[in-house]
Design a protein around this motif. Sequence first.
Motif, short mmCIF file in Angstrom:
data_model
loop_
_atom_site.label_atom_id
_atom_site.label_comp_id
_atom_site.label_asym_id
_atom_site.label_seq_id
_atom_site.Cartn_x
_atom_site.Cartn_y
_atom_site.Cartn_z
N GLU A 181 2.71 -15.74 -8.48
CA GLU A 181 3.57 -15.39 -7.33
C GLU A 181 3.33 -16.34 -6.15
OE1 GLU A 181 3.34 -11.33 -6.10
OE2 GLU A 181 3.11 -10.59 -8.15
N ARG A 182 2.08 -16.77 -5.99
CA ARG A 182 1.72 -17.59 -4.82
C ARG A 182 2.22 -19.04 -4.95
NH1 ARG A 182 -2.94 -15.47 -2.16
NH2 ARG A 182 -3.08 -13.23 -2.61
N VAL A 183 2.47 -19.49 -6.19
CA VAL A 183 2.80 -20.91 -6.40
C VAL A 183 4.09 -21.07 -7.19
CG1 VAL A 183 0.40 -21.71 -6.24
CG2 VAL A 183 1.32 -20.98 -8.46
N ILE A 184 4.99 -20.10 -7.09
CA ILE A 184 6.13 -20.00 -7.98
C ILE A 184 7.00 -21.25 -7.99
CG2 ILE A 184 7.59 -18.86 -6.26
CD1 ILE A 184 7.49 -18.15 -10.07
N ASP A 185 7.14 -21.94 -6.86
CA ASP A 185 8.01 -23.12 -6.81
C ASP A 185 7.22 -24.42 -6.73
OD1 ASP A 185 10.40 -21.71 -6.99
OD2 ASP A 185 10.50 -21.38 -4.83
N GLU A 186 5.93 -24.37 -6.97
CA GLU A 186 5.10 -25.57 -6.91
C GLU A 186 4.89 -26.15 -8.30
OE1 GLU A 186 1.56 -25.42 -4.52
OE2 GLU A 186 2.27 -23.66 -3.44
N THR A 187 4.45 -27.41 -8.33
CA THR A 187 4.06 -28.05 -9.59
C THR A 187 2.80 -28.87 -9.34
OG1 THR A 187 5.26 -30.14 -9.27
CG2 THR A 187 6.48 -28.30 -10.26
N SER A 188 2.17 -29.25 -10.42
CA SER A 188 1.14 -30.28 -10.32
C SER A 188 1.80 -31.60 -9.95
CB SER A 188 0.42 -30.41 -11.67
OG SER A 188 -0.21 -29.21 -12.04
N TYR A 206 19.54 -13.00 -11.52
CA TYR A 206 18.52 -12.17 -12.17
C TYR A 206 17.96 -11.14 -11.20
CZ TYR A 206 18.19 -15.89 -15.75
OH TYR A 206 18.46 -16.80 -16.74
N LYS A 207 17.52 -10.02 -11.76
CA LYS A 207 16.73 -9.03 -11.04
C LYS A 207 15.40 -8.86 -11.77
CE LYS A 207 20.78 -6.51 -9.36
NZ LYS A 207 21.51 -5.21 -9.36
N ALA A 208 14.49 -8.15 -11.14
CA ALA A 208 13.17 -7.98 -11.75
C ALA A 208 13.26 -7.42 -13.17
CB ALA A 208 12.31 -7.06 -10.87
N GLU A 209 14.23 -6.54 -13.39
CA GLU A 209 14.33 -5.89 -14.70
C GLU A 209 14.79 -6.82 -15.82
OE1 GLU A 209 17.96 -4.20 -12.31
OE2 GLU A 209 15.90 -4.86 -11.88
N ASN A 221 5.79 -5.69 -11.26
CA ASN A 221 7.12 -5.72 -10.64
C ASN A 221 7.23 -6.81 -9.58
OD1 ASN A 221 8.47 -3.74 -12.11
ND2 ASN A 221 7.66 -2.08 -10.84
N THR A 222 6.17 -7.03 -8.82
CA THR A 222 6.23 -8.07 -7.78
C THR A 222 6.37 -9.45 -8.41
OG1 THR A 222 3.80 -8.12 -7.72
CG2 THR A 222 4.93 -6.75 -6.07
N THR A 223 5.68 -9.68 -9.53
CA THR A 223 5.77 -10.97 -10.22
C THR A 223 7.16 -11.17 -10.80
OG1 THR A 223 3.43 -10.78 -10.82
CG2 THR A 223 4.74 -12.42 -12.01
N LYS A 224 7.69 -10.13 -11.41
CA LYS A 224 9.02 -10.20 -12.01
C LYS A 224 10.08 -10.51 -10.94
CE LYS A 224 9.52 -6.40 -14.56
NZ LYS A 224 10.08 -6.63 -15.92
N ALA A 225 9.97 -9.84 -9.80
CA ALA A 225 10.93 -10.06 -8.71
C ALA A 225 10.80 -11.48 -8.16
CB ALA A 225 10.70 -9.04 -7.60
N CYS A 226 9.57 -11.97 -8.09
CA CYS A 226 9.33 -13.33 -7.59
C CYS A 226 9.94 -14.37 -8.51
CB CYS A 226 7.82 -13.55 -7.45
SG CYS A 226 7.35 -15.14 -6.78
N ILE A 227 9.77 -14.20 -9.82
CA ILE A 227 10.35 -15.13 -10.80
C ILE A 227 11.88 -15.09 -10.72
CG2 ILE A 227 10.65 -15.57 -13.27
CD1 ILE A 227 7.73 -14.54 -13.61
N ALA A 228 12.43 -13.88 -10.66
CA ALA A 228 13.89 -13.74 -10.58
C ALA A 228 14.44 -14.43 -9.34
CB ALA A 228 14.26 -12.25 -10.56
N ASP A 229 13.78 -14.24 -8.20
CA ASP A 229 14.23 -14.86 -6.96
C ASP A 229 14.20 -16.38 -7.05
OD1 ASP A 229 14.83 -14.77 -3.98
OD2 ASP A 229 12.90 -15.81 -3.96
#
Length: 398
Positions: free
Chosen positions: A294-301, A95-98, A77-85
Amino acid sequence: MISEFYKEMTGKESVIRQFFDFARARAAEKGPESVFNFSIGNPSVPAPESFKKALIDIVENTDPVVLHGYSPTLGQNTTKACIADSLNRRFGMNYKAEHIFPTSGAAGALSHALRCVVNEGDTVLSFAPYFPEYVPYVEGTGAHLKVVPADYDTFQINFEKFKEMLDENVAAVLINSPNNPSGIVYTTATIQKLADILNQKQSEYGHEIFLITDEPYREIVFEGVDSPFPSKFYDNSICCYSFSKSISLPGERIGYMAVNPAAKDAEYIVPMAGQISRFTGHNCPTALMQLAIERVIDETSDLSIYERNAKLLYEELTRIGYHIVKPMGTFYMMPKVPSEGSELRDANEWCWKAAKELGLITVPGDSFLCPGHFRISYCVPTEMIEKAIPLFEKAFNF
């Protein structure tokens, strides 16, 4: 008795794999310096250092019984919420976690998304040039894949042919932008026109037509390129994503399916994907990968090498005389095989000749439904491209 269907598939080796295996055999026989391998789209830059630190921290500071226990069928659930955010902040969605279903890369996302919205006998439309693995993804559902011919001048959607092929049997349309193998990006005008047509046809046919978007190259877009988020333009959409290219994690098999909250029956689609997993044996990616993302959701190589390589190749190959639709992203381009006049030349013959005589390994466009063209995968060191330019010049004169 073993399955005759899958037994038959073992004899249909990927053309990409054939050229890759030839390159490996040549390197073993004549040395790595004899091979200039542009066949496989494997990221050539490392994952961010922050991802490595996240892995170490999670392993060292998480209860191992919890960390290595079963992950929920529908994902953490924490990963899903992080991606949605992240999607909401970046693209103005809600989006929401669901609405998020973590998967084993984009392949897992596509396989689940297709099964959620098509039934046996339905038609799925896609657009050339396209990724050949769409065939088993679609046919594995019992649906039929039909591919709209390419617009060779732009590699944008060939709307004239699309309208001819879009009938009441079409349950889904599958797009890939930024595109493998052409390197183009569908513009806002292209996506808006596609959405308008689909909305019109939904009303005409009296049923939903889902738009499934294959987006593993979303972050590899070159400076100044118009790169819209397709789900922003069309309600009945499902976004399929992978962190394989943006964070250089193809071997970790981590991605997601994101269901547009405005889609018809949106509340059922992720739970349905969980049920589909019972048939496919998917059962969600590892807990470790979900927590690390979750820790690097908005980062890229550091993806800048791909744009540098694209610029170098495009300038040098067009100087030589190759005709190329200028790439806008990814790490691919699709030049036309050199020929005299307007008649397309046999790409398989030309690519094998270049491979055997020069060690120049590219992939013919026939398997992407673009005959007379070839794909270059330039996720390689820039020095290799520089050394390969004279070989491309020799091959131009075959």
